[in-house]
Design a protein around this motif. Structure first.
Motif, mmCIF file in Angstrom:
data_model
loop_
_atom_site.group_PDB
_atom_site.id
_atom_site.type_symbol
_atom_site.label_atom_id
_atom_site.label_comp_id
_atom_site.label_asym_id
_atom_site.label_seq_id
_atom_site.Cartn_x
_atom_site.Cartn_y
_atom_site.Cartn_z
ATOM 1 N N PRO A 247 0.832 -1.207 0.000
ATOM 2 C CA PRO A 247 0.000 0.000 0.000
ATOM 3 C C PRO A 247 0.865 1.254 0.000
ATOM 4 O O PRO A 247 1.923 1.289 0.640
ATOM 5 C CB PRO A 247 -0.784 -0.130 1.317
ATOM 6 C CG PRO A 247 -0.817 -1.604 1.598
ATOM 7 C CD PRO A 247 0.509 -2.125 1.097
ATOM 8 N N ALA A 248 0.432 2.269 -0.704
ATOM 9 C CA ALA A 248 1.254 3.475 -0.876
ATOM 10 C C ALA A 248 1.588 4.134 0.449
ATOM 11 O O ALA A 248 2.667 4.717 0.598
ATOM 12 C CB ALA A 248 0.551 4.463 -1.800
ATOM 13 N N ASP A 249 0.682 4.036 1.442
ATOM 14 C CA ASP A 249 0.969 4.697 2.706
ATOM 15 C C ASP A 249 2.165 4.085 3.416
ATOM 16 O O ASP A 249 2.873 4.767 4.162
ATOM 17 C CB ASP A 249 -0.255 4.705 3.609
ATOM 18 C CG ASP A 249 -0.714 3.305 4.019
ATOM 19 O OD1 ASP A 249 -0.424 2.340 3.295
ATOM 20 O OD2 ASP A 249 -1.381 3.192 5.064
ATOM 21 N N GLN A 250 2.437 2.802 3.160
ATOM 22 C CA GLN A 250 3.639 2.187 3.732
ATOM 23 C C GLN A 250 4.897 2.777 3.091
ATOM 24 O O GLN A 250 5.902 3.005 3.762
ATOM 25 C CB GLN A 250 3.597 0.671 3.543
ATOM 26 C CG GLN A 250 2.518 -0.015 4.356
ATOM 27 C CD GLN A 250 2.603 -1.524 4.282
ATOM 28 O OE1 GLN A 250 3.689 -2.089 4.161
ATOM 29 N NE2 GLN A 250 1.449 -2.186 4.345
ATOM 30 N N GLY A 251 4.834 3.002 1.789
ATOM 31 C CA GLY A 251 5.957 3.638 1.118
ATOM 32 C C GLY A 251 6.184 5.052 1.629
ATOM 33 O O GLY A 251 7.327 5.466 1.859
#
Length: 425
Positions: free
Chosen positions: A257-261
């Motif tokens: 998920p982008a929020d982890q990046g």
């Protein structure tokens, strides 16, 4: 520090990811995913530059060892300094990406007990701190023993050097990486907080009667093995960030998920700014007036290392990296996201990042200008000019981290908690 051999590096490269995003899936991304993609693009370009400049260093080592000379050694030192610039900008990727952090120790661990590697001055006292490895001198001894373990160094190879890191459980036993190579090029800096770097003579590599320091053949073999390992390690890491692969770290990152990046990006920026650069690399050395805690202590290149560390943080936020050939890699950035949601905060962080660069440019100018006051002189007891400048640097890094934490909150990344390395600011 990780004792990863070349064989293991190949194995890891073959099987890094069980969850991957096919390269074609990097099309049609959300804006947040585009930001993570830019992060990966900047990481690849940075590690690729580190690899390419290390290859140039490797070529220069081969040329120098074939015909050692004073001019050749100075040219080799210059290649080492050039190779440091992209590598130091890559350290922002270490925090938040375990694959980089686990790998980094083999390339950049410091400080090191140089007596593990080669001859040292009679005044060298590190072994008094309880590390028997500081007296082993691999170059002078084809067998080294610590406790009940005997290690054969008849042939000095990259794998053998990698496996001796942290010998006897001591983090000071560093046999590989940029700083081991730095010591082999400059030798010890015996000037303390006075002017001057290491002064290893080129004759330490001359074969036959002109050899100084003894064991010149083994010293050359050690230098070559250390540089060969550096190149191999950097090649492995750049491939982890390369686009078009289905089974490397980039694919894993883009599948998350982008929020982890976004969390990895912000955690890396904050942790390098605060605990590592402000804390471990500046505050520790300044408060203890300790040249042993200077980052590039043999070459007196520390001012540039700090400058490029901070530059790496700025690169990630702006989504922009200028390559060693002058070309620019850029894309949708954290700054773009923040600007849409909190324009004043984006402006404040941009300004603070620029202020950090100006402050560290002042450190560089003091070190490279007419006064030639290097970092080890700045931390000398009673050097008020150095103390004020370095304190100002710490303060701007602390303020920078506060803005990074605010950015995290704006983007929905809760409890960022950048690494302080147990320092209080």
């Amino acid at each position: 520090m990780q004792k990863r051999t070349l064989a293991l590096a190949v194995a890891l490269a073959a099987g890094i990811s069980g969850c991957s995003l096919m390269p074609s899936a990097e099309n049609n991304l959300t804006q947040e995913q585009q930001v993570v993609k830019t992060y990966a693009d900047v990481a690849y370009a940075t590690f690729d530059d580190a690899y390419l400049t290390a290859v140039e260093l490797q070529k220069s080592v081969d040329m120098f060892l074939a015909a050692p000379s004073a001019t050749g050694l100075e040219e080799l030192k210059g290649k080492w300094k050039i190779a440091r610039e992209p590598y130091q900008q890559s350290e922002v990727f270490r925090f938040g990406n375990a694959i980089v952090d686990d790998w980094e120790g083999q390339l950049n661990a410091w400080p090191l007990d140089e007596g593990l590697i080669d001859y040292v001055d009679d005044s060298y006292y590190q072994h008094e701190l309880g590390n028997p490895g500081a007296e082993l001198n691999i170059i002078a001894n084809s067998q080294v023993q610590i406790g009940s373990d005997t290690i054969n160094f008849g042939d000095i190879t990259p794998d053998k050097l990698a496996n001796i890191n942290e010998l006897g459980g001591s983090e000071a036993n560093v046999a590989t990486g940029y700083h081991a190579i730095e010591f082999l090029l400059w030798g010890q800096d015996l000037n303390g907080t006075r002017s001057g770097a290491g002064e290893r003579p080129y004759t330490d590599y001359v074969q036959g009667a002109g050899c100084s320091g003894g064991h010149c053949d083994r010293r050359g073999a050690y230098l070559k093995a250390a540089v060969d390992l550096l190149v191999a390690d950097l090649d492995w890491m750049r491939k982890q960030w390369k686009t078009g692969e289905s089974d490397n770290y980039r694919a894993t990152l883009m599948a998350e998920p982008a929020d982890q990046g976004l969390r990895k990006m912000l955690y890396g920026m904050g942790s390098l700014s605060l605990g590592e650069l402000a804390g471990e690399r500046i505050k520790v050395a300044m408060e203890a007036n300790s040249t042993e805690d200077e980052h590039d202590c043999f070459s007196d290149n520390t001012h540039y290392s700090h400058f490029f560390n901070a530059k790496g943080v700025q690169n990630v936020y702006l989504g922009k990296y200028t390559r060693v050939d002058g070309s620019v890699v850029n894309g949708t950035s954290l700054s773009d996201l923040v600007q849409q949601q909190n324009h004043p905060l984006d402006t404040a962080l941009r300004q603070q990042l620029a202020q950090t660069q100006r402050t560290l440019q002042d450190v560089v100018d003091l070190a490279e200008g007419p006064q030639q006051i290097k970092f080890d002189m700045m931390i000398a007891p009673g050097n008020k000019q150095g103390e004020q400048l370095l304190t100002s640097t710490i303060n701007t890094l602390v303020q920078q981290t506060r803005y990074i934490e605010q950015v995290a909150g704006t983007l929905g990344v809760d409890a960022l908690n950048p690494d302080t390395a147990d320092h209080e600011f």
